[in-house]
Design a protein around this motif. Structure first.
Motif, PDB file in Angstrom:
ATOM      1  N   ASP A  16       0.815  -1.212   0.000  1.00 26.76           N
ATOM      2  CA  ASP A  16       0.000   0.000   0.000  1.00 26.76           C
ATOM      3  C   ASP A  16       0.842   1.253   0.000  1.00 26.76           C
ATOM      4  N   LEU A 120     -12.708   1.124  24.143  1.00 23.83           N
ATOM      5  CA  LEU A 120     -12.533   0.692  22.760  1.00 23.83           C
ATOM      6  C   LEU A 120     -11.195   1.118  22.175  1.00 23.83           C
ATOM      7  N   PHE A 123      -8.249   8.244  22.125  1.00 24.91           N
ATOM      8  CA  PHE A 123      -8.254   9.366  21.214  1.00 24.91           C
ATOM      9  C   PHE A 123      -6.968  10.155  21.408  1.00 24.91           C
ATOM     10  N   ARG A 130      -8.155  14.970  15.335  1.00 22.28           N
ATOM     11  CA  ARG A 130      -8.422  13.924  16.311  1.00 22.28           C
ATOM     12  C   ARG A 130      -8.224  12.571  15.662  1.00 22.28           C
ATOM     13  N   PHE A 132      -8.372   8.407  16.307  1.00 17.63           N
ATOM     14  CA  PHE A 132      -8.807   7.328  17.187  1.00 17.63           C
ATOM     15  C   PHE A 132      -7.968   6.098  16.924  1.00 17.63           C
ATOM     16  N   SER A 134      -7.993   2.277  17.785  1.00 15.56           N
ATOM     17  CA  SER A 134      -8.814   1.202  18.331  1.00 15.56           C
ATOM     18  C   SER A 134      -7.930   0.185  19.033  1.00 15.56           C
ATOM     19  N   HIS A 136      -8.020  -2.771  18.452  1.00 18.37           N
ATOM     20  CA  HIS A 136      -7.605  -3.716  17.428  1.00 18.37           C
ATOM     21  C   HIS A 136      -6.335  -3.243  16.733  1.00 18.37           C
ATOM     22  N   SER A 137      -6.070  -1.969  16.870  1.00 19.17           N
ATOM     23  CA  SER A 137      -4.885  -1.420  16.232  1.00 19.17           C
ATOM     24  C   SER A 137      -3.736  -1.280  17.220  1.00 19.17           C
ATOM     25  N   LYS A 173      -4.311   5.401   9.461  1.00 20.98           N
ATOM     26  CA  LYS A 173      -4.802   4.336   8.596  1.00 20.98           C
ATOM     27  C   LYS A 173      -6.012   4.766   7.766  1.00 20.98           C
ATOM     28  N   GLY A 174      -6.662   5.769   8.214  1.00 21.60           N
ATOM     29  CA  GLY A 174      -7.827   6.187   7.453  1.00 21.60           C
ATOM     30  C   GLY A 174      -8.323   7.501   8.005  1.00 21.60           C
ATOM     31  N   ARG A 175      -9.057   8.223   7.216  1.00 19.57           N
ATOM     32  CA  ARG A 175      -9.574   9.480   7.722  1.00 19.57           C
ATOM     33  C   ARG A 175     -10.993   9.678   7.216  1.00 19.57           C
ATOM     34  N   THR A 176     -11.715  10.421   7.981  1.00 15.58           N
ATOM     35  CA  THR A 176     -13.096  10.700   7.671  1.00 15.58           C
ATOM     36  C   THR A 176     -13.249  12.207   7.610  1.00 15.58           C
ATOM     37  N   GLU A 178     -15.712  15.173   7.639  1.00 17.11           N
ATOM     38  CA  GLU A 178     -17.067  15.667   7.835  1.00 17.11           C
ATOM     39  C   GLU A 178     -17.041  17.151   7.512  1.00 17.11           C
ATOM     40  N   ILE A 185      -8.277   7.563  11.791  1.00 20.76           N
ATOM     41  CA  ILE A 185      -8.099   6.313  12.506  1.00 20.76           C
ATOM     42  C   ILE A 185      -6.618   5.982  12.431  1.00 20.76           C
TER      43      ILE A 185
END
Lengths: 203, 1059
Positions: A16, A120, A123, A130, A132, A134, A136-137, A173-176, A178, A185
């Motif tokens: 990647d 979970l 942050f 911000r 997050f 997880s 899992h990460s 790893k990822g972003r959102t 808004e 993330i």
């Protein structure tokens, strides 16, 4: 060649990774529209425009550009005469400005300050961004390591304690995106990632 | 257990008793297993049957049997199965078969069957091949025909005489029509006659259904358990009577599976009566004819009753509980009884009713399922409640009205088959049922599994299984169409040479078996634009961090962000862990059920009109107007966090409407007296949530329901009193700006300008525009609006009088906002105190974000500012005032100047213009009251005199006597002693020497605090006083009457205090 699943996963991740040419901070020239009510017209009109521009834009997250950290320069001579909106009587000025932007890139590694832990994950903030992380990460030995009393993530050997105020090195790893806000993330499950500052030096 | 009496009572045809008993034994065997009966000994049966019909048939049958194997062998190989089915077949048949086989070989001209290669080599001419082919085709045809005939049950017709064949056909047709000759009394079970092979199972089955021409069936009751014995008795009676030459007219007696009943078959009722006559244990009067339609069901084989086991799911069949799901906890009496647990349906209201009412209610009203709650029952006070052990179980249960309740469930011993029935495969427990069956102790944390009822856990685990199953089935169904792939999806190749390649799905063929993929890095791969794959070679690729929507399964329509992708062992599909947007929970979903989407959905968030985050009024619970915010929407209930921050489980019926609109209108005040509205961001300054920053989602009176994205519990909602919060951020503070109509653009900059000292005056801004009550002094008790504020004083515009008064800050109390007084009046003193003491944590917390908002506003031009030196309307304002004051007494310089050019006659003072100049100058010397005029004159004069002295320096406003100035050449301070008309002035230097200077040679010394100053412009022009403090562009001065004035700093000139 057989690889255990997690290594396969890692291999994929490495595929990647495009060469990281991206920088989290950069400067660019942007445009913004300022709507002024007539009361502001006067000798200080330009100053008002600049002030309003900074007020409106700084701290905002632009979808494609990222967070505007600072308006470096407003090209005042390029502020064109405004256009009156007939409906409101307000005047719209299009302003060009150069700004310092913060943009998170996927697979970018950066240092962040932990602000809050929950069951979970936690942050962390990089300036206004911000992130997050997880559970899992997190490394396997932290997966079940949430301590509700201390509000911290603790590894099995009790050596790593991530709590509010700590500095962590993480990978996006990822972003959102808004409206007006970007969240991301992150992961600390990789080499050289994780706790870098236990936050005590600051206290 | 049937005893066939058929053969026994036809004396002519009845064979030897010995054979009969043989037959009987066989029959017993048959009854034990139905399969045997149907296919084990067909041949034997056939022979028996035929022999019973006609004597000649015996021979014929033997003949037929002799021929059959041979013909079979000859026509088609593979008759082994047939042979096996004939245990009677003796070695003679085998030899015969072999012999015929040999014959066949000799007969066969080409031998294609047995050694084709050999033969073909021998006769390898074209003609032969042709013939061979033809013959092959012919043979094939023949074979087919034979096969058909064989299936139809005709064997080896060639070797038979025509008469035999006719006989055979007739026989066959007779069988097919199932026309049982009355005289022959063939038993009902003709289906046993496998000597006549059946066409096809379905047709044959249909043809076996009894009709009116068949003997009827009578049912006779008897004692349970005696059925078999009674049938034997009837059989014996039958045999005995037959031997006596008076056969009973019945064809069969059967004890079917049904308990307490036997069936007797006969053509006549009297025959049956005769047969059962004198047999003890049979209840003769209960004899009944079985309708033809029901005859098959009598004989239908019922599969063995399913036993219930522990942890099986069963369904209740009685009363209110009919159809309810229950779980077997234990099995009693070797499976006849079971202890089950189910969700009780209690109707507590019955206890209050009269017996009759209660009975009626019980009959008509089915109480809803609800878990038993001991406290609730006890709270009613009418019932006795004790803990008691359930007999036979070592769990201690609540004992209430004759029933046992364990962990909310009803525990009951029931009879299997009557009160409960096992869940069949067709009717498994549904997801809904399981969910309602599952009980979690809401007060305890979810992790606390110990106390969870076992049944509840079972339901939970089954639920998970089911959802898994659901996932699988949907995957399975999707698998046919490409595992839920959609055009535009990013897919990854998981099989083949290009494994690992990712690309975009560009097309899917109709059958869904192949897909076309456009590789992401087509250039690297040196490929064409599209690559085709089988659908199962690719899988949907969802990267970590993607925002996804669940398209299928239990979590359908949830959206969230993928935080991890896991591959479970022995699974081909990947599982994504998704952090949901709204509820902040982690859910595991198969990637095939996910779709990348930017949409933010809240999942299941509606129930009976209530939605997540609704402000609702709660009923009950003591206080009448308890409100709460919904933080979870379940299938049947909500979790509501009430105004004390306590979460509660409530059912929709317990809610009494929404108050969202009230919440939208509500305004509360924070610790600094700032208005708080829904949507504002606040910092929590005290209490358990201290230090948190979050957005107001709902508010009810002074309780704020605050939403924080980073909190996972209660969907991010927590409750704080408004007085514990500080409004945060500038954006929110002047959010109301443009929307507030005409007032705000004026009010906001003004208030910002009039603030106190920059260092500590931040709180002031909040006070301007507020409605305050004056608490002490002359105006005590008056309400008014603050129109100005300094660090120490506020100017209050009284509501009741057309008057503005200056009051000490401490003496006012905020009584409301600019929209009027609010009811809560007791908060003012702390607010003022906090403003005055900015070091308190509250203000410190709030100061920083507000600072950002305040500063830029500071520099704002203030058109509304009546004293502003820089605003465009100021000249007019000044002129107006001058006009009013001085129009009558002296020349209006402003007007004069403006009208100077056009000698317009419209103004009476016009003629005096010139003299006005003169007189103004004169006045300036001695009359302090005329200073305003002189000030403005100075400007105008300068404008007009520019030409005459060619000096670009305009005369500044402050250029008048007593003003302290600084000489530009020598940097020494001086005081203007006297201003002469030619823009020169005599100044007194520090060393008392005097000097004449021009305007341009001096500059004003900016006044400092505690200096004496003169106001040179604005509303208070001419006022002298002591400068108290400077706040940005504003200054506060105390005049000779000890009154405080707020003026623009630029309008001040420092004057010599001594003079």
């Amino acid at each position: 060649m057989y690889l255990p699943p997690h290594q396969q996963q890692q291999n994929k991740q490495q595929q990647d990774q495009s060469p990281v040419s991206a920088n989290m901070f950069y400067v660019t020239t942007l445009e913004h529209e300022i709507v002024l009510e007539p009361v502001y017209f006067g000798p200080k009109l330009r100053a008002t425009i600049v002030r309003l521009l900074k007020e409106e834009v700084e701290g905002l997250a632009l979808a494609t550009y990222g967070y505007v950290v600072n308006v470096i320069e407003v090209l005042e001579d390029q502020i064109k005469s405004g256009i009156i909106e007939y409906d409101t009587g307000n005047v719209v000025f299009t302003v060009k400005y150069t700004a310092l932007l913060l943009r998170p890139f996927i697979n970018e590694v950066l240092d962040a300050t932990v602000s809050q832990c929950n069951s979970l994950g936690f942050f962390a903030f990089v300036g206004p961004l911000r992130i997050f992380v997880s559970k899992h990460s997190m490394p396997e030995d932290m997966f079940n390591g949430y301590d509700g009393e201390k509000d911290a993530w603790i590894s099995d050997d009790k050596e790593v304690i991530i709590s509010s105020g700590c500095g962590v090195r993480l990978k996006i790893k990822g972003r959102t995106v808004e409206s007006g806000n970007i969240t991301a993330i992150g992961t600390i499950k990789d080499n050289y990632l994780g706790l870098v500052d236990d936050g005590e030096a600051a206290n | 257990m049937s005893a066939r009496g058929g053969k026994a009572f036809r004396p002519g045809k009845f064979l030897r008793p010995q054979e009969y008993s043989d037959d009987d034994e066989d029959d017993e065997d048959d009854d034990d297993s139905d399969e045997e009966e149907s296919n084990l000994k067909p041949a034997k049966k056939a022979s028996a049957k035929l022999s019973s019909s006609e004597d000649e048939d015996d021979e014929e049958e033997e003949e037929e049997e002799e021929e059959e194997p041979s013909s079979k062998k000859r026509k088609a190989s593979g008759s082994n199965g047939k042979q096996k089915k004939r245990p009677k077949a003796s070695s003679f048949f085998d030899e015969e078969a072999e012999a015929s086989e040999d014959d066949e070989d000799e007969e066969d001209p080409y031998g294609t069957h047995h050694d084709p290669d050999d033969i073909v080599k021998k006769h390898y001419t074209e003609e032969d091949i042709q013939r061979e082919n033809m013959d092959d085709a012919a043979m094939e045809l023949m074979r087919q025909q034979d096969r058909r005939r064989a299936q139809a049950g005709t064997f080896g017709e060639t070797e038979r005489s025509v008469a035999e064949m006719a006989e055979e056909i007739e026989n066959r047709h007779r069988m097919q029509n199932r026309r049982v000759p009355r005289a022959e009394f063939l038993e009902q079970g003709t289906n046993d006659d496998a000597g006549v092979p059946q066409f096809s199972p379905a047709v044959a089955q249909q043809s076996l259904v009894p009709s009116v021409s068949d003997p009827s069936l009578w049912m006779v009751s008897c004692a349970t358990g005696k059925e078999m014995e009674l049938v034997f008795q009837i059989m014996n009676k039958c045999a005995a009577f037959a031997r006596q030459g008076r056969p009973l007219g019945i064809s069969a007696a059967v004890a079917a599976q049904s308990k307490g009943r036997i069936y007797i078959e006969s053509f006549s009722e009297p025959a049956v009566l005769e047969a059962i006559q004198g047999i003890r244990g049979l209840m003769q009067y209960s004899m009944r004819l079985v309708p033809i339609g029901d005859m098959t069901t009598v004989m239908a084989v019922v599969s063995k009753k399913k036993m219930v086991k522990k942890n099986d799911w069963v369904r209740m069949c009685r009363g209110h509980y009919k159809g309810d799901l229950a779980l077997v906890r234990a099995v009693r009496e070797s499976g006849l009884k079971a202890i089950v647990q189910c969700v009780p349906r209690l109707d507590l209201s019955v206890a209050d009713m009269s017996p009759e009412e209660a009975r009626r209610r019980r009959r008509t009203h089915k109480p809803p399922q609800k878990f038993f709650n001991a406290q609730e029952v006890q709270a009613l006070g009418k019932h006795t409640l004790k803990r008691q052990r359930f007999p036979g179980l070592d769990t201690s249960c609540d004992y209430f009205e004759g029933n046992y309740y364990d962990g909310g469930y009803l525990v009951k011993e029931v009879t299997v088959g009557q009160m409960v029935k096992p869940c069949t495969d067709e009717d498994p427990p549904s997801l809904d049922e399981l969910q309602s069956f599952r009980r979690r102790d809401k007060m305890k944390s979810i992790d606390d599994d110990k106390d969870e009822n076992e049944g509840s856990k079972m339901a939970a685990s089954l639920l998970d299984e089911l959802s898994d199953l659901q996932g699988k089935t949907s995957l399975g169904s999707g698998g046919a169409k490409g595992a839920g792939l959609m055009i535009g999806d990013t897919v990854e190749v998981v099989e083949g040479d290009l494994v690992g390649m990712r690309g975009k799905l560009v097309s899917l063929d109709e059958a869904g078996s192949t897909v076309k993929v456009k590789p992401n890095n087509a250039a690297d791969l040196d490929l064409t634009q599209e690559v085709e794959f089988l659908a199962n070679q690719v899988r949907k690729y969802i990267p970590v961090g993607a925002h996804v929507k669940v398209t299928d399964g239990r979590y359908s329509n949830e959206t969230g962000v993928v935080v991890a992708i896991e591959q479970l062992d022995s699974e081909t599909d990947f599982t994504a862990v998704v952090l949901t947007d709204v509820t902040n929970k982690e859910i595991s979903v198969r990637t095939s059920q996910l779709r990348e989407s930017a949409e933010v959905a809240s999942g299941q968030d509606k129930l009976q009109g209530y939605e997540l985050y609704d402000l609702v009024v709660l009923s009950g619970g003591g206080s009448a107007n308890e409100v709460g915010v919904i933080v979870r929407v379940g299938r049947e209930d909500f979790t509501v966090i009430n105004n004390h921050g306590i979460p509660r489980e409530v059912r929709p019926e317990e809610l009494r409407g929404k108050r969202n609109s009230t919440s939208m209108r509500a305004v509360a005040l924070d610790v600094q007296g700032n208005q708080l509205r829904v949507g504002d961001t606040v910092n929590v300054a005290e209490g358990p949530h201290k230090g948190k920053s979050a957005t107001i989602k709902r508010m009810s009176r002074s309780q704020l329901f605050i939403y924080s994205q980073t909190r996972t519990e209660h969907a991010g909602i927590f409750v704080v009193r408004s007085r514990s919060c500080v409004l945060a951020g500038s954006r929110t503070q002047n959010r109301g700006g443009p929307g507030d109509g005409g007032m705000s653009p004026f009010a906001t900059p003004q208030s910002q300008n009039r603030g106190g000292p920059a260092s500590r005056g931040k709180g002031d801004d909040g006070l301007i525009g507020k409605t305050v009550r004056i608490q002490a002094g002359q105006w005590k008790g008056y309400l008014g609006t603050v129109c100005d504020a300094t660090a120490t004083h506020v100017q209050v515009e009284l509501h009741s009088r057309l008057k503005k008064v200056m009051v000490l800050r401490e003496r006012v109390a905020v009584a409301g906002d600019k929209f009027g007084a609010t009811e809560d009046q007791n908060r003012d003193i702390p607010s003022v105190a906090n403003i005055m003491a900015p070091t308190t944590p509250f203000v410190a917390g709030g100061a920083t974000p507000m600072h950002g908002g305040a500063t830029p506003l500071h520099g704002g031009a203030t058109p509304a500012h009546d004293g502003g030196g820089d605003d465009v309307w100021r000249p007019g304002g000044v002129v107006d005032r001058d006009n009013e004051e001085e129009n009558g007494t002296s020349n209006d310089d402003g007007w004069g100047t403006s009208n100077n050019d056009d000698n317009d006659d419209g103004w009476g003072s016009n003629a005096n213009t010139n003299s006005g100049w003169g007189s103004t100058n004169d006045k300036q010397d001695d009359n302090e009251q005329s200073k305003p005029a002189s000030a403005s004159v100075a400007i105008k004069r300068d404008e007009t005199s520019e030409m005459e002295d060619g000096d670009a320096n305009e005369t500044p406003v402050w250029f008048m006597e007593r003003v302290c100035v600084q000489l530009k050449n020598g940097d020494s301070a001086a005081v203007i002693k006297e201003v002469s008309s030619d823009n020169t002035a005599m100044v007194v230097l520090a060393d008392k020497s005097t000097k004449t200077i021009r305007v341009g040679e001096v500059s004003m010394i900016p006044p400092k605090e505690h200096d004496m100053v003169l106001v040179t412009g604005g509303a208070d022009v001419g006022v002298e006083g002591e400068l108290v403090c400077i706040d940005g562009t504003d200054a506060i001065l105390k005049d000779s009457n000890e009154d405080f004035k707020i003026v623009d700093f630029v309008c001040l000139a420092k004057i010599d205090a001594d003079n």
